[in-house]
Write an enzyme that holds these catalytic residues in place. Structure first.
Site, PDB file in Angstrom:
ATOM      1  N   ASP A   1      34.514  -9.318  13.927  1.00 50.84           N
ATOM      2  CA  ASP A   1      35.507  -9.362  12.867  1.00 50.84           C
ATOM      3  C   ASP A   1      35.905  -7.911  12.594  1.00 50.84           C
ATOM      4  O   ASP A   1      35.174  -6.981  12.952  1.00 50.84           O
ATOM      5  CB  ASP A   1      34.864 -10.010  11.633  1.00 50.84           C
TER       6      ASP A   1
ATOM      7  N   ASP B   1      37.930  -6.432   9.335  1.00 49.22           N
ATOM      8  CA  ASP B   1      37.829  -5.955   7.945  1.00 49.22           C
ATOM      9  C   ASP B   1      36.493  -6.329   7.313  1.00 49.22           C
ATOM     10  O   ASP B   1      36.105  -7.490   7.308  1.00 49.22           O
ATOM     11  CB  ASP B   1      38.986  -6.516   7.115  1.00 49.22           C
TER      12      ASP B   1
ATOM     13  N   TYR C   1      44.672  -6.506   2.422  1.00 49.52           N
ATOM     14  CA  TYR C   1      45.875  -6.426   3.250  1.00 49.52           C
ATOM     15  C   TYR C   1      46.098  -5.025   3.823  1.00 49.52           C
ATOM     16  O   TYR C   1      47.126  -4.397   3.612  1.00 49.52           O
ATOM     17  CB  TYR C   1      47.095  -6.932   2.475  1.00 49.52           C
TER      18      TYR C   1
ATOM     19  N   CYS D   1      45.292 -13.165  14.420  1.00 53.27           N
ATOM     20  CA  CYS D   1      46.059 -14.359  14.072  1.00 53.27           C
ATOM     21  C   CYS D   1      47.018 -13.970  12.959  1.00 53.27           C
ATOM     22  O   CYS D   1      46.580 -13.588  11.872  1.00 53.27           O
ATOM     23  CB  CYS D   1      45.147 -15.489  13.610  1.00 53.27           C
TER      24      CYS D   1
ATOM     25  N   HIS E   1      49.122 -16.005  11.450  1.00 50.79           N
ATOM     26  CA  HIS E   1      49.617 -17.222  10.791  1.00 50.79           C
ATOM     27  C   HIS E   1      48.939 -17.525   9.460  1.00 50.79           C
ATOM     28  O   HIS E   1      47.881 -16.987   9.162  1.00 50.79           O
ATOM     29  CB  HIS E   1      49.397 -18.433  11.720  1.00 50.79           C
TER      30      HIS E   1
ATOM     31  N   ASP F   1      31.542 -10.670   8.407  1.00 56.58           N
ATOM     32  CA  ASP F   1      31.032 -10.559   7.035  1.00 56.58           C
ATOM     33  C   ASP F   1      31.368 -11.784   6.188  1.00 56.58           C
ATOM     34  O   ASP F   1      31.072 -11.810   5.000  1.00 56.58           O
ATOM     35  CB  ASP F   1      31.584  -9.302   6.350  1.00 56.58           C
ATOM     36  N   LYS F   2      32.017 -12.781   6.793  1.00 56.12           N
ATOM     37  CA  LYS F   2      32.360 -13.986   6.020  1.00 56.12           C
ATOM     38  C   LYS F   2      31.854 -15.226   6.754  1.00 56.12           C
ATOM     39  O   LYS F   2      31.698 -15.212   7.976  1.00 56.12           O
ATOM     40  CB  LYS F   2      33.878 -14.118   5.869  1.00 56.12           C
TER      41      LYS F   2
HETATM   42 MG   LIG Z   1      35.937  -9.605   7.329  1.00 56.21          MG
HETATM   43 ZN   LIG Z   2      47.022 -18.213  14.234  1.00 56.11          ZN
END
Ligand SMILES: [Mg+2]
Ligand SMILES: [Zn+2]
Length: 193
Positions: free
Chosen positions: A8, A10, A19, A89, A91, A133-134
């Site tokens: 991952d 962030d 963001y 991604c 989206h 981290d999630k």
């Molecule tokens: Mg993260």
């Molecule tokens: Zn996507």
């Protein structure tokens, strides 16, 4: 087939910033360059898989994402090891604008970005890993069939402490304070195979 460590972005590689897209707001977390170097030396390819719904929401563009990744890799290359491939991604199923409003197959916890890597490199799933981290990172890794590690940076520590407190069943295979600890765990594990 390649051994790949999926990462991952962030909260795992860089400080969690809401963001993030401006290079000046990018802060690589402590120990990350060493962690990446350790994994590369052990023969792993490094692949970032990141949800960037900020594109869907119109906060920044795909060009901004690519520019940030180029900038990030410049820093990482000088200080440790660079990322072999970035997948993102752009989206969001409900908040997306125009073509970006989509129930796609790439937004984690779906596995579309992993499948892109599979097409590009071939993935030795039994010896590959996901780090994030999630819980959606962990779910994505698990959905794809990988050993998955939760890191305590970003949102991870809070999640882990909550799990410890409530005794909830952990869906991750390992908890590490940060990416360097996760990298050491992976390298030790692969030495003992
Ligand atoms: Mg993260
Ligand atoms: Zn996507």
């Amino acid at each position: 087939m390649e051994r790949i460590v999926f990462l991952d972005r962030d909260g795992t590689i860089n400080e969690e910033v809401h963001y993030l897209y401006r290079p000046e707001d990018l802060h690589i977390l402590p120990g990350v360059p060493q962690a990446l170097a350790l994994l590369k030396e052990a023969g792993y390819r490094l692949v970032v898989v990141t949800n960037q719904a900020g594109v869907a929401r119109g906060y920044y563009t795909e060009e901004d994402v690519k520019r940030l990744h180029t900038y990030m890799n410049g820093i990482l290359r000088e200080s440790g090891a660079d990322i072999d491939r970035f997948y993102y991604c752009p989206h969001h199923p409900s908040h997306g604008i125009g073509v970006y409003k989509k129930s796609c197959s790439c937004r984690k916890p779906a596995t579309g970005m992993f499948q892109l890597a599979e097409r590009e490199f071939g993935v030795d799933k039994a010896h590959s890993f996901m780090i994030g981290d999630k819980l959606l990172d962990i779910r994505a890794g698990k959905n794809y069939g990988l050993t998955s590690i939760l890191v305590g940076t970003g949102y991870g520590r809070e999640l882990h402490e909550e799990d410890m407190k409530t005794g909830a069943e952990q869906i991750y295979d390992c908890y590490a304070d940060d990416l360097l600890e996760a990298a050491k765990w992976i390298v030790t594990l692969s030495r003992h195979e």
